[in-house]
Structure formats: structure tokens, C-alpha cells
Design an enzyme around this catalytic site. Structure first.
Site, PDB file in Angstrom:
ATOM      1  N   LYS B  71       0.856  -1.186   0.000  1.00  0.00           N
ATOM      2  CA  LYS B  71       0.000   0.000   0.000  1.00  0.00           C
ATOM      3  C   LYS B  71       0.891   1.236   0.000  1.00  0.00           C
ATOM      4  CE  LYS B  71      -3.957   1.911   2.626  1.00  0.00           C
ATOM      5  NZ  LYS B  71      -4.851   1.665   3.774  1.00  0.00           N
ATOM      6  N   SER B 146      -9.676   1.738   2.864  1.00  0.00           N
ATOM      7  CA  SER B 146      -8.803   2.513   1.987  1.00  0.00           C
ATOM      8  C   SER B 146      -7.743   1.671   1.299  1.00  0.00           C
ATOM      9  CB  SER B 146      -8.114   3.613   2.787  1.00  0.00           C
ATOM     10  OG  SER B 146      -7.246   3.030   3.747  1.00  0.00           O
ATOM     11  N   SER B 170      -9.884  -0.597   7.045  1.00  0.00           N
ATOM     12  CA  SER B 170      -9.296  -0.364   5.723  1.00  0.00           C
ATOM     13  C   SER B 170      -8.643  -1.576   5.083  1.00  0.00           C
ATOM     14  CB  SER B 170      -8.278   0.775   5.786  1.00  0.00           C
ATOM     15  OG  SER B 170      -8.962   1.992   5.883  1.00  0.00           O
TER      16      SER B 170
END
Lengths: 480, 483
Positions: B71, B146, B170
Site C-alpha cells: 500500500k 482505503s 481499511s
């Protein structure tokens, strides 16, 4: 006048508060920095155990209670040299509270309460106008250096008391060894909260914060100025504003800073990147046990030994002098006599040379030896000064110098009589004067004898011998 | 081949170079449609694979040479780390996050940096300054957020596994939306050093994988104390694989009523209850229970998280790194312009919320209250875990929604309602596929007491085995271009 002081002290740990960058003063700009102290994205603070230890050390020296659990908070505000946009500080659970220091005031000794002592980190430094044109340059070497903030209660009543408190605070922290407390280098910084009120009133007046005082003298002057300014304003019927003012050293005035419209809301909240610290009482006890004798105690001891407050404070405030004094006493000298030397000849030498005591070729044992020679009457005070001078030149023991240079006091009456006889013969005019009643002229003869013996003669003995001889002459004189 | 979990790939007999090439090629070919990656680093992945092949028996770990997607809020030395924000569009960090360092030490190669909601703030990965990611199962839908980029990369088999971060769900929510496994470890289990902070007291890095075993493996690689993170736990890391297959016989599983109520789509409820029955069949004792404070969790979260975020994001001032707005006339002006232009709307909204919640006069009313609620929730979980080994809930109230469908922030925030409590209490929680709703994946969430990841993974593995679902296949449009 009511004064409370907020004092920031930079701790001289090897590394910074929350990272392992060097924390020393100076260095090429931005060479002592890392992701943590530059607040790069993703970097996290880790508390420096040594800094906590130093803070506890300072706190115990100031008689503060150490919290069993203490935490860090974020103090949010923006400034270009504050890398994270907040400062890690302590808010509602400071490391230490409820301390005090005793200071000498006009009404005698008084206890000034300390509200709290907490840990925080320093910001970077903005250098205005040093680069091209009007650019501001930033140096983050200091960012993250550990500080303690020591907040007094509003117990101070005059600029002189504020100065005395600050001096005692500085000396105390210096004795603990956790900071070099140099105001000129910014490792000791002081802000003052000042208000005035009618004598006898217990209600506090409007609070003004005075910043930017860079010396003890500046603190005293700024506070005196502020008291005067506030009193005049009130006398004119003006209303005082709660504000921050900056001391302008060159002009000798305080000038308004932030106005109240801009008063900061720091939005404190617990620092989520750090866990609360549990302080082990055994650790505190260990730290406390390693504290040296502190200024208050040393001051008391010197005063008990007969030194006046000012003399005693001089020796306490300059720790090297106090340490030297104690070592000299340990080497056998009476405190009073040793103190006289340190306050007199030694201080004069230090002031002359501008060098520290450690650089003089003088040892406590040497000074104790010199004091002993004077006490025993081996050397006169005048001779002692010569011996002292020689000691500094050669670094030798005083007894060795006295021996080699024959500086032993002459107390032998026969020897002194011979010299006295010579002097009397060589100064018939003076003798005549004395015999005709000018008793004061004896001093001139004494001086001559001293000169002849190069100061080695015992002055009292010389006096005695001369007067005896003169009396004989007076008797031998035919009565007319 | 690309659909197989990492532990099978590693045992397949294929060289690491072959495996890495497979994913590098898929990512190059498919990502135009998914936009899971912000930066692809085929050279890093291939280099690590070759190094592992050359090392042969001398590999640093059994997983050496396998690629991983990261990420883009995990800092990577020499590789741009953007947090999907204009603010950091060109920022190249001089250091590497601890979790990533540990993967590198195990010999894994970075395939690329994945898309996210800007600074990890969002539940759809639509709030990226570089455009949204699409759900590989249905390209018209969001992948969740996210960590939507990481979940989508794994779901489209452009990466065999990935790291995400989870502040309020997330990792788990996008894993649920994309039909993969997502694990949020206990707070303190994985170092946050080098994870660009959203809300420090809630953030945790975790794996997004094809199956539970892979999650156990990846967690084992990144877990453990880190002296650079003061909140990282000084507890030994157990072997998560050791008892993975031991099943759930005798375990007590609670179904908290509050997670199955209003707002939860009936198909989601049914799928999760199906999972509960599967656990029962495997020998677990399943029982309904109550966690009444749950209803305050969302409100507490949306005070605490923005409050911390407002401080964490204060450092983006245009002074030292990142975006700097032009034409400023003073520091205050520089600061205002930089943040106005550098941050997107959702980030600005949360900064405003957080600043407000912390400001004088509101602190007690909001922040302090929220922290009290948090304590209450934590205590309630503590009591629940005296009676239950695990709690089973839906991961999200609905399946993935369409891009642009949810425009109201409050409705968007509701998507995290099932996942947020675990973050507030610091619990480990895992989401794994448990069925479908309208042809879309549905995730089941299991939660355990702090640092009970081994138990959690074991139960998740048992459930996965009992359900034996087919992996979610990507949308037809992707299948067309796939080999």
C-alpha cells in the site's frame, strides 16, 4: 508586583529526546537530523530514557514529587521551524510537581514554590536574512533536543527576587549535572508572567508575559521596566491588556508581541505515538541517591561556618570555587581562611586571566598548605601572597617554595634587633622626630625594617623591638 | 497458476523468476482497467526473484523471491511514496518502513505501490488524488477502502499477496468487497514505523491474501517488537502455522446482535449466519450475544480518528518536503495555500473535524467523551472475551457499491460500522469470503482478544475449509485480456 517564572532548561543528553541524533550544541546546519526529528512521513518518536533520568534528577533537586505515571501530549501550533506541526510536551500529567527553592530576600530566607516540571522537545532554529536576500533559512539540529520546563508559582515579589530565584535555579540544575544552563547559548531560557496589584490586595492583576530575556541582568531590568510601565498605565487610568511582550535589550523596553486576538489554542491531547511512562520509585531513589550536595545545603553550611551570605553565595554560585573550597577544607584548612583566599587572590587571578580555576596551577592541598604556613606563623600574610604567586608559576608545594627562596618569617629577636639598630643609625632625623614626640613616625622605621628583610620580618615583633630600642634611647638622652 | 495462494506457488516447482514474471505481466496488462497500482516496480520484483533463484538452498526464507504489493502509505526508500495525495506526489523517502524492511529481509520483492483513499481516509478508494481503483469482480463497483488498491491487486491476481493498513476497517472491508482475505492484527503486533500516520492509536499494518494460510505466513513475517515504535508490543511472535489446522472444536463463538441489525443487507446477514452454522458443524459452540456500546463506536471513531489525523497531517506545510504551493507571500500564506491545494476534500474535511473536536471548549464534549466511549467498548469486549473465544460478524453491512453511488460522507462512513470497534479496542480481526450478495463477495469477520492472532487464524482457516468457496473470479472484461 507578582511574578511567576517559566524556565526552559536544555538537557545535555548525548542524543535527542525522541531519536538517536546527536543533541550537541552547534554543528553545520541540518547535519544532526533524521526522519524522526525532521518529522518525515511515517517516522515515530521513541523516548530517550536518559532524558527522563535527567529530568527526574533535576526535579528531585528542586524538591519536586515525581509522578508514578506520566504521559506525553501533543501541543499543536504552526511554525516553520516546528517540524511536526506540534510539539511533544506534557500537559495534565507532568513528570513532577510541587517543588520549591529557597532564596535570600530582603526579609530573609523565603521558599518559592515550583508548580510543575515537565519534559518536552525543542524546535529548530529560524535564521532570518542570512541567506540570499530576504529568505529565512531553517536549521533543525536543535529540533528534538530534550528540554524541561520548570514553572514557578507566582510567589516572586520583585525583580531582585526573580533574579535570585533564577540564579538559585540555575545553580541547582547546574549542580545536578544535567545541563550546562548557559543563558547566552539558550540552554537556559526564561519567560516571566508579571502582574501588579495594590499593596495588600490578594487579587491578581492583568497578566503580561515577558519573553526574550537573555541574561540575569535582562530579567531584572525587564521586570523592573514592566512594573513601572504597568503602574504608570494604571495611574493614567488605562486598562491593561493581557498580552505577550518582548524585552528589547538595546532600548531597555518591553514591546507588545502577539495580541490577544491571536491567542493560541494549543489543542492539547495525549500523544498517541507514545505510551504512558510508569516511573519506578526505586529508579527515582537511585537517581536521588546520586545527587551531589546542592546549592541550598552548601550555602547553609558556608553561612554556618561564618561566611556572610554574599561571600557564601559567590562560592556556591561558582561551583568550581565551592568544590575547591571543600577540597581545601578536606585537606586540613579552616573554611574561613580558605574562603578568604578563594574570594580574594584566587578570584582576582581568575578575573584577570578569564580562565577557569582548573587551569590555574593550584591544588586544594597546596592552598591548604599555604593557609597552614600562615596559621603557624611561618610566613607573614605579605609573604604568603608572594608564595601564592610562585605557586601559580611553578605548581610547587608552598613549603618547597618557602624553603628554597628563604621566605620564612623572621621572628628571631636578636636578628631583628640587629636590623633595627642599623635602621635607627641610618635614620637619625626620623629618630629625632620620634623622640620629640612624633610617635607616628615609628611606622616609617617599621617599613624600613620590612624592606631590609624583604618582607620576611614578623611585623609585630619588629614593632616590639623598635619600641624597646627607642625607649632605651629616650632614657639615655640627657634631660634638659 | 496466478490464482493459487503463495504457499502453493512456493511449492509448485516453478522458479521464482517464473512466478514473479507471471505477476509482473498480469499487472502490466490488467492494471489499465483496475488501477490498483500507483507505481509498478517490475525490476524490484524480478531482481528479488532472480536473487532467490541464484541463492537456491541459501535463501533467507521459504518465501524469498516471491513478489508482494505494498500500500502506498508504507514508506519505501528510493521509491516514491504518495499516500495517493498531491501533497506527496513526488516524495521519495530516504528510509523504509519496518514491516517492509522485514519483508525485504525475508527476500520478498516489491511489485509496486498500491492505490488508496488519500492518506487512508475513506471506504471506497475513490478519494485518491490519482483516480479511483475498480473492483476486479465488477469494474463498475468500488473495491472498498482505503486499502482498495492492495485488495484489488490480489483479487485480480496481479499480486499474490499484499500489505494494507487498517485504521477503521481499511484492510477488512476492501478484502470483503473484493472476495479475498484481510487481517488486521492487534494494535502493537506490527510496527507502525514507516507507515504514514492517519490515526496513530488506531492504525495497524496487515496482510491481504488469497487464503488464510497466506495471511498467517505474511503476518509471521512482519510481526514483532520494533524499538523504533514505542507502541509496538514486546511479546514474542508465535508460529501462526503451527496449530492452523486444528479446527474449532469446543471453541465458543459469539454473534453480537448489534452487528446483524438495521442497515445490514439481508443477503449479507444470511451469508454470515451461514458461516456461523458452518462453524457449528465443525464443533464450535455458537451463541448470540450483545455488545450494546457498539452503537457509539462510529461516533467515537469519527472524533478520535480525525483528531489524531489533524495533528498527524499538520507537518505537511510545504516547508521541508512534498508539495509547495507557488506564489505565497508569507509563512501563513504558504501554509494555507499548500494545504488548500495539496489535500483533497475528504482529507480537508477530516482535518477540520479533528481540529474542531480538539479545540478549546469542545475538547471535553467531543474528544474526551469519545475516549470514554472507547474505554467502554474496550471493557465490553474484555467481558465478551471472557465468555467467548471469538466473535463473528459481517465485515461490512453491504456488498461493494457502485463508483460514485455514495456521495454523502455520513453514508460512506457507515460502511466501516462493523470493523471500527476492533480498531477502537485494539483487537485482531480477520475478514474472509463467506458467500455472495447479488453476485458480489460478502465477507465474514472474526474477532479475538488482543494478541490472539493464532486462535483467530485457526478459526478462520476452519471456516474457510468448511465453506470451501471457489475463489472470486474477476470481471469478464479482465478475463478477456488475461492469459
Amino acid at each position: 508586583m507578582v511574578i511567576g517564572l517559566e524556565v526552559h532548561v536544555e538537557l545535555s543528553t548525548r542524543t535527542k529526546m525522541f531519536c538517536s541524533c546527536p543533541a550537541d550544541f552547534g554543528g553545520e546546519p541540518n547535519t544532526h537530523v533524521c526522519p524522526v526529528c525532521l518529522a518525515l512521513p511515517g517516522a515515530l518518536p521513541v523516548p530517550n530514557r536518559r532524558a527522563v533520568e535527567f529530568a527526574i534528577r533535576a526535579a528531585r533537586a528542586l524538591h519536586c514529587e515525581i509522578a508514578a505515571e506520566t504521559k506525553f501530549d501533543r501541543k499543536n501550533y504552526h511554525y516553520p521551524d516546528l517540524p511536526k506541526g506540534y510539539q511533544i510536551s506534557q500537559y495534565d500529567q507532568p513528570l513532577a510537581r510541587n517543588g520549591w527553592l529557597e532564596i535570600e530576600t530582603e526579609e530573609g530566607r523565603r521558599r518559592i514554590r515550583i508548580r510543575r516540571l515537565h519534559m518536552e522537545e525543542d524546535a529548530g532554529k529560524s535564521l532570518h536574512g542570512e541567506g540570499d536576500g530576504e529568505a529565512t533559512l531553517l536549521d533543525f539540529n536543535r529540533a528534538g533536543v530534550p528540554l524541561v520546563e520548570i514553572v514557578s508559582e507566582p510567589d516572586l515579589r520583585s525583580p531582585e527576587e526573580a533574579r535570585a530565584y533564577l540564579e538559585m535555579l540555575r545553580a541547582t540544575v547546574f549542580y545536578t549535572g544535567v545541563s550546562d544552563v548557559k543563558m547566552e547559548e539558550g540552554s537556559l531560557r526564561c519567560d516571566a508572567n508579571v502582574s501588579i496589584r495594590p499593596r495588600g490586595s490578594s487579587e491578581l492583576g492583568v497578566l503580561v508575559e515577558v519573553k526574550n530575556m537573555n541574561s540575569f541582568r535582562a530579567v531584572q531590568r525587564a521586570l523592573a521596566y514592566e512594573a513601572e510601565r504597568q503602574a504608570r498605565a494604571l495611574a493614567r487610568g488605562e486598562r491593561l491588556e493581557r498580552e505577550t511582550r518582548h524585552w528589547d535589550e538595546a532600548r531597555g523596553v518591553t514591546l507588545p508581541g502577539r495580541s490577544k486576538e491571536e491567542v493560541n489554542d494549543y489543542r492539547y491531547f495525549p500523544e498517541p505515538d507514545l505510551v504512558p511512562l510508569r516511573i519506578d520509585p526505586a529508579w527515582v531513589a537511585e537517581i536521588e541517591a546520586s545527587l551531589p550536595e546542592l546549592p541550598e545545603a552548601r550555602l547553609g553550611r558556608y553561612q554556618e561556618a561564618g561566611l556572610a551570605y554574599k561571600e557564601a553565595w559567590t562560592l556556591v554560585a561558582q561551583r568550581e570555587l565551592g568544590d575547591f573550597l571543600d577540597a581545601t577544607v578536606a585537606a586540613g584548612a579552616p573554611l574561613r581562611q580558605a574562603a578568604n583566599w578563594l574570594l580574594g587572590e584566587v578570584s582576582a587571578r581568575l578575573n584577570e586571566s578569564g580562565r577557569p580555576l582548573a587551569e590555574l596551577r593550584l591544588t586544594p592541598a597546596g592552598l591548604a598548605g599555604l593557609v597552614a604556613l600562615v596559621e603557624a606563623g611561618t610566613v607573614t600574610p605579605t609573604l604568603a601572597k608572594q608564595v601564592f604567586a610562585r605557586m601559580l608559576e611553578t605548581g610547587e608545594e608552598p613549603a618547597v617554595i618557602v624553603e628554597r627562596e628563604g621566605l620564612v618569617q623572621i621572628r628571631d629577636e636578636a636578628a631583628l634587633e640587629a636590623v633595627a639598630e642599623r635602621v635607627i643609625e641610618a635614620n637619625p632625623k626620623v629618630v629625632a622626630d620620634i623622640l620629640s614626640g612624633k610617635e607616628k613616625a615609628v611606622a616609617a622605621l617599621v617599613g624600613q625594617v620590612m624592606r631590609e628583610t624583604r618582607g620576611k620580618a614578623n611585623a609585630a615583633k619588629v614593632n616590639e623591638v623598635l619600641r624597646r630600642r627607642l625607649a632605651e634611647l629616650r632614657q639615655a638622652e640627657p634631660r634638659g | 497458476m496466478a490464482w493459487r495462494p503463495v504457499h502453493e506457488l512456493a511449492a509448485s516447482g516453478a522458479s521464482r523468476r517464473e512466478i514473479a514474471e507471471l505477476f509482473v505481466e498480469r499487472a502490466a496488462r490488467l492494471d489499465g482497467r483496475v488501477h490498483a497500482f500507483l507505481t509498478q516496480t517490475p525490476e524490484r520484483a524480478l531482481e528479488a526473484a532472480e536473487r532467490a533463484d541464484r541463492a537456491g538452498g541459501g535463501r533467507p526464507s521459504p518465501w524469498a523471491g516471491l513478489p508482494v504489493a505494498l500500500k502506498d502509505n508504507l514508506v519505501t526508500r528510493g521509491l516514491r511514496t504518495t499516500c495517493a495525495s498531491r501533497m506527496l506526489a513526488d516524495w521519495v523517502p530516504p528510509y523504509t518502513a519496518t514491516a517492509v524492511e522485514r519483508l525485504e529481509a525475508a527476500g520478498l520483492g516489491c511489485l509496486g505501490k498500491t492505490n488508496l483513499d488519500e492518506f487512508a481516509m475513506g471506504s471506497s478508494t475513490e478519494h485518491s488524488a490519482f483516480g479511483p481503483t475498480r473492483n476486479p469482480v465488477d469494474l463498475e463497483r468500488v473495491p472498498g477502502g482505503s486499502s482498495g488498491g492492495s485488495a484489488a491487486a490480489v483479487a485480480a491476481a496481479m499480486a499474490p499477496w499484499a500489505l494494507g493498513s487498517d485504521t477503521g476497517g481499511s484492510i477488512r472491508q476492501p478484502a470483503a468487497y473484493c472476495g479475498v482475505v484481510g487481517l488486521k492484527p492487534s494494535y502493537g503486533r506490527v510496527s507502525r514505523y514507516g507507515l504514514v500516520a492517519f490515526a496513530s492509536s488506531l492504525d495497524q499494518i496487515g496482510p491481504i491474501t488469497r487464503d488464510v494460510r497466506d495471511a498467517a505466513i505474511l503476518l509471521g513475517l512482519i510481526a514483532g517488537h520494533d524499538p523504533r515504535d514505542a507502541t509496538s508490543a514486546e511479546r514474542p511472535v508465535p508460529d501462526y502455522l503451527e496449530r492452523l489446522e486444528e479446527g474449532v472444536r469446543g471453541l465458543r463463538v459469539g454473534l453480537p446482535r448489534e452487528y446483524f441489525g438495521e442497515g445490514v443487507a439481508p443477503e449479507v446477514r444470511e451469508a454470515v449466519l451461514g458461516a456461523a452454522r458452518a462453524l457449528e458443524r465443525e464443533g464450535a459452540r455458537v451463541e448470540e450475544t450483545e455488545l450494546p456500546s457498539t452503537r457509539y463506536a462510529l461516533a467515537a471513531y469519527y472524533v478520535v480518528a480525525p483528531a489524531e489525523a489533524s495533528a498527524n497531517l499538520a507537518r505537511y506545510d510545504g516547508v521541508r518536503y512534498g508539495f509547495r504551493a507557488a506564489g505565497a507571500t508569507s509563512y501563513a500564506d504558504l501554509y494555507d495555500r499548500t494545504r488548500q491545494k495539496g489535500f483533497g476534500a475528504e482529507v480537508r474535511r477530516r482535518i477540520m473535524l479533528g481540529t474542531y473536536a480538539l479545540s478549546a471548549g469542545y475538547y471535553d464534549q467531543y474528544y474526551l467523551k469519545a475516549q470514554q466511549v472507547r474505554t467502554l467498548i474496550r471493557r465490553e469486549f474484555g467481558e465478551a472475551f471472557r465468555r467467548f473465544d471469538l466473535l463473528l460478524t459481517p465485515t461490512a453491512p453491504t456488498a461493494a457499491f457502485r463508483l460514485g453511488e455514495v456521495s454523502d460522507p455520513l453514508t460512506m462512513y457507515m460502511n466501516d460500522i462493523c470493523t471500527i470497534p476492533a480498531n477502537l479496542a485494539g483487537l485482531p480481526a480477520i475478514s474472509l469470503p463467506c458467500g455472495s450478495a447479488g453476485g458480489l463477495p460478502v465477507g465474514a469477520q472474526l474477532m479475538a482478544a488482543p494478541f490472539e492472532e493464532a486462535l483467530l487464524l485457526r478459526a478462520a482457516r476452519a471456516l474457510e475449509a468448511a465453506l470451501s468457496l471457489q475463489p472470486w473470479r474477476p470481471a469478464a472484461e479482465l478475463e478477456e485480456v488475461a492469459p
